[in-house]
Design an enzyme around this catalytic site. Structure first.
Site, PDB file in Angstrom:
ATOM      1  N   ASP A   1       0.846  -1.036   0.027  1.00  0.00           N
ATOM      2  CA  ASP A   1       0.144   0.000   0.039  1.00  0.00           C
ATOM      3  C   ASP A   1       1.031   1.285  -0.058  1.00  0.00           C
ATOM      4  O   ASP A   1       0.270   2.413   0.049  1.00  0.00           O
ATOM      5  CB  ASP A   1      -1.216  -0.096   0.998  1.00  0.00           C
ATOM      6  CG  ASP A   1      -2.120  -0.939   0.797  1.00  0.00           C
ATOM      7  OD1 ASP A   1      -2.588  -1.083  -0.185  1.00  0.00           O
ATOM      8  OD2 ASP A   1      -2.460  -1.631   1.880  1.00  0.00           O
TER       9      ASP A   1
ATOM     10  N   ASP B   1      -6.544  -5.656  -4.373  1.00  0.00           N
ATOM     11  CA  ASP B   1      -6.390  -4.053  -4.026  1.00  0.00           C
ATOM     12  C   ASP B   1      -5.164  -3.591  -4.450  1.00  0.00           C
ATOM     13  O   ASP B   1      -5.177  -2.338  -4.830  1.00  0.00           O
ATOM     14  CB  ASP B   1      -6.419  -4.064  -2.615  1.00  0.00           C
ATOM     15  CG  ASP B   1      -7.081  -4.962  -1.764  1.00  0.00           C
ATOM     16  OD1 ASP B   1      -7.541  -5.946  -2.117  1.00  0.00           O
ATOM     17  OD2 ASP B   1      -7.893  -4.549  -0.658  1.00  0.00           O
TER      18      ASP B   1
HETATM   19  N1  GLY Z   1      -6.890  -2.540   0.983  1.00  0.00           N
HETATM   20  C1  GLY Z   1      -7.492  -2.818   2.270  1.00  0.00           C
HETATM   21  C2  GLY Z   1      -8.861  -2.489   2.034  1.00  0.00           C
HETATM   22  O1  GLY Z   1      -9.541  -2.176   1.296  1.00  0.00           O
HETATM   23  O2  GLY Z   1      -9.435  -2.840   3.346  1.00  0.00           O
END
Ligand code: GLY
Length: 378
Positions: free
Chosen positions: A89, A150
């Site tokens: 992330d 994600d």
């Molecule tokens: N990327 C983690 C979530 O969407 O919770």
């Protein structure tokens, strides 16, 4: 309606600058209508600067700009001091903070910081499996061979770094990871796995699974939304037609499964009862992604009409039924987001990413400002 919703969002954000100071909002807990905050340690810390940059772009109010720039200083310290950046992330963190500053103001030190962040993301490349590992250290027994949908939203950081530096390796890694995601995370009926495992010894594909969804084979609505937007952005950078096709298919799957009020539950496969939680953030992310897709389709393309119609009805419902318009002292923009319902984490709460994508979608609709995933066209 969009203008009114943006102006409400800017009012809340202005008050939040005072409330939060140098702390960064994450989610609310127990439907408390108060954000929990941290010192820039979470995976979600980029969304608050993203909201501040969008707010500044809307009307040029320097209070938003100065608050946004202060967060970029905090991201500089985070990278230098190596504070919880050992995960994929890093893309969310730096695309919406320092890269946004570069896009808005052409600040050279923000550009340099973002390039350093791209190098940190590249360290997650695992040659044997041809993937970017989402979570945990290399060789981690449970997460060492794991990708998650994600991550597609983190890849624009690498594409951007390739454009900026001329180093094709960033693009190559993003491109291969995207293809692995397309092959293994997207299923034949256009639904998606949240996560997928590879064998760390042999590199072989193993199995799909979930982390935040209802069960391993279900379709977590936010995961599907990350896929919609992520594949659309991959198409923007790589121009391979199958990527647009994949984004469209995921989007049509999502559009065909909207409940009566046009805002999705937290998983497409969870039994629906009056108590089933929504995830307003999934609908906000999907709406932004559908607008990105629609931008690539011809005026008369029926898929474009379908997607724009879906965006309109979802956003209308978010504004009317889920936004905090009319609520005194609300800290969030959207009610009824869910972080991880099955795990008991903020199942019916504010989420800072939901607020970011709600405002990004409003800004796309009202002003044509598309967020900070790619350089603006001249
Ligand atoms: N990327 C983690 C979530 O969407 O919770």
């Amino acid at each position: 309606m969009w203008k009114h919703a943006i102006e409400h969002a800017l009012g809340v954000t202005k008050a939040n600058i005072e409330r939060f100071g140098d702390r960064i909002p994450h989610v609310s807990v127990d439907s408390s209508r108060k954000y929990t905050t941290n010192d820039n340690t979470e995976w979600t810390s980029g969304f608050w600067p993203g909201i501040l940059w969008l707010s500044y772009e809307y009307g040029g109010d320097r209070a938003f700009r100065d608050a946004a720039a202060r967060t970029v200083d905090s991201f500089r310290r985070r990278l230098t001091n190596n504070v919880r950046i050992d995960h994929h992330d890093i893309g969310f963190l730096f695309s919406l903070s320092s890269k946004a500053q570069w896009i808005v103001e052409k600040d050279e030190s923000a550009r340099q910081l973002t390039l350093q962040a791209a190098d940190v993301l590249m360290k997650r490349w695992r040659e044997k499996m041809q993937i970017l590992q989402a979570w945990g250290p290399q060789d981690d027994p449970s997460n060492g061979g794991r990708i998650i949908i994600d991550c597609l939203m983190n890849l624009p950081l690498l594409h951007w770094a390739a454009e900026q530096t001329g180093n094709e390796r960033y693009r190559e890694v993003a491109s291969i990871h995207t293809e692995q995601s397309r092959r293994f995370l997207v299923r034949g009926d256009d639904s998606s796995y949240h996560t997928f495992y590879f064998d760390q010894e042999t590199g072989d594909s193993l199995r799909g699974g979930t982390h935040q969804g209802f069960r391993d084979g279900s379709t977590w609505t936010r995961g599907q939304a990350w896929g919609i937007y992520g594949f659309a952005l991959a198409y923007r950078y790589l121009k391979r037609p199958e990527l647009l096709e994949t984004a469209k298919r995921l989007a049509k799957y999502f559009a065909a499964r909207l409940p009566e009020d046009n805002v999705v539950y937290w998983d497409f496969d969870v039994p629906q009862t009056p108590e089933t939680k929504r995830d307003s953030s999934a609908s906000a992310i999907a709406a932004a992604g559908m607008l990105e897709i629609a931008g690539f389709l011809g005026e008369d393309d029926p898929d474009r009409q379908l997607l724009l119609g879906t965006v309109n009805k979802s956003m209308e419902s978010l504004v009317r039924n889920y936004s905090t318009i009319g609520e005194e002292d609300a800290e969030g923009l959207l009610n009824r987001g869910s972080y991880a319902v099955r795990l008991g984490h903020s199942p019916d709460d504010y989420t800072i990413w939901g607020d970011y994508f709600y405002l990004e979608t409003l800004m796309r609709l009202e002003k044509g400002v598309p967020g900070y995933w790619y350089e603006r066209q001249a």
